[in-house]
Scaffold this active site. Structure first.
Site, PDB file in Angstrom:
ATOM      1  N   GLU A  78     -16.916  -1.537-113.957  1.00  7.29           N
ATOM      2  CA  GLU A  78     -15.862  -2.005-113.195  1.00  7.29           C
ATOM      3  C   GLU A  78     -14.918  -0.776-112.928  1.00  7.29           C
ATOM      4  O   GLU A  78     -14.733  -0.200-114.028  1.00  7.29           O
ATOM      5  CB  GLU A  78     -15.082  -3.159-113.735  1.00  7.29           C
ATOM      6  CG  GLU A  78     -13.934  -3.649-112.635  1.00  7.29           C
ATOM      7  CD  GLU A  78     -13.340  -4.802-112.957  1.00  7.29           C
ATOM      8  OE1 GLU A  78     -12.463  -5.323-112.484  1.00  7.29           O
ATOM      9  OE2 GLU A  78     -13.674  -5.360-114.109  1.00  7.29           O
ATOM     10  N   HIS A 109     -17.180  -6.351 -98.053  1.00  7.28           N
ATOM     11  CA  HIS A 109     -18.493  -6.171 -98.624  1.00  7.28           C
ATOM     12  C   HIS A 109     -19.472  -5.821 -97.753  1.00  7.28           C
ATOM     13  O   HIS A 109     -20.719  -6.328 -97.855  1.00  7.28           O
ATOM     14  CB  HIS A 109     -18.824  -7.469 -99.488  1.00  7.28           C
ATOM     15  CG  HIS A 109     -18.183  -7.743-100.673  1.00  7.28           C
ATOM     16  ND1 HIS A 109     -16.731  -8.062-100.615  1.00  7.28           N
ATOM     17  CD2 HIS A 109     -18.419  -7.600-101.850  1.00  7.28           C
ATOM     18  CE1 HIS A 109     -16.321  -8.349-101.536  1.00  7.28           C
ATOM     19  NE2 HIS A 109     -17.061  -8.148-102.563  1.00  7.28           N
TER      20      HIS A 109
END
Length: 273
Positions: A7, A76
């Site tokens: 991340e 996305h």
């Protein structure tokens, strides 16, 4: 070495591993997440070989799904090819079929340059013939998915399947369409592209992502620079409509390029034939 993205981006250790002679494969859950690592991809992976005067090649692969899937909304669903193909030092590769996926990925891993390998969630379930024996598909080599003489369709990735449907429909109308699956956007197979344009004289380029500053614009520019005398009509583009990707399925279909819009562009370049 298969090193998933952490991340917030990947550690410099992965680029260091490539410089030390390993061949890391960096997996993005989606290429949208690569934006938080953009500096490392562009300013490190793409430039170290040149900045070190050739002392440190960076043989690594960045792979993951690119573009729209289904009901993933705007954050996305980005098609990133124009963002990465812009920079020398990176290679940008994509595929439609299982055969191409395996052959291109093997070549990408063996390449001594960083390669952006663009996949699609929508094609992960597709099946196709894949030889048991070892094979490689050279980077920078397009593939003719259909041979024709009246119009050239140029595309890549999962848009290949829309174009194959269009080729079939055109054949029923008596129109012979050639389908060029570029597979590699950088390096680009100019020879195959220009040969097809010279044969048909009419071209439609279709891709996901937006028209403004898209890879399709670069392809059109190169066609008019090198094949202008062969063209019988302006080169047309079909791409996502100029809005962020919506969530609802019916709106996705309205925004993304599909067979109907591609057929309309072909009819236009053929003069309403």
């Amino acid at each position: 070495v298969d090193t998933p993205i952490a991340e917030g981006g990947f550690a410099g250790l992965d680029i260091g591993a490539a410089m030390a002679g390993m061949r890391p494969i960096i997996e993005f859950m989606t290429w949208n997440f690569s934006f938080v690592a953009y500096d490392q991809v562009i300013n490190s992976a793409a430039k170290i070989y040149q900045m070190s005067a050739g002392q440190y090649p960076v043989p690594m692969v960045f792979r993951g799904p690119n573009g729209t899937a289904e009901n993933l909304a705007s954050q996305h669903s980005t098609s990133v090819e124009s963002l990465y193909a812009h920079f020398p030092g990176l290679k940008v590769v994509t595929y439609a079929t299982a055969y191409d996926a395996k052959g291109l990925l093997k070549s990408a891993i063996r390449d001594n340059n960083p390669v952006c390998f663009l996949e699609s969630e929508m094609t992960y379930g597709h099946k196709g013939e894949v030889p048991d024996e070892e094979y490689l598909i050279p980077l920078g080599k397009a593939d003719l998915k259909a041979v024709g003489s009246d119009v050239t369709l140029v595309t890549w990735g999962k848009q290949v399947f829309h174009c194959q449907a269009v080729v079939k429909t055109l054949a029923e109308r008596g129109v012979s369409a050639e389908l060029v699956d570029l597979r590699s956007l950088r390096p680009l197979d100019h020879e195959t592209l220009f040969r097809s344009v010279a044969k048909t004289g009419r071209v439609v380029v279709t891709h996901e992502g937006h028209l403004f500053s898209g890879v399709g614009a670069e392809i059109v520019a190169r066609i008019q620079e090198h094949c202008f005398d062969y063209l019988k009509a302006p080169v047309l583009r079909v791409a996502n409509r100029d809005v962020p990707q919506p969530y609802a399925s019916v709106l996705e279909q309205a925004v993304n390029p599909g067979p109907e819009r591609i057929l309309a562009a072909v009819d236009q370049t053929l003069g309403g034939r």
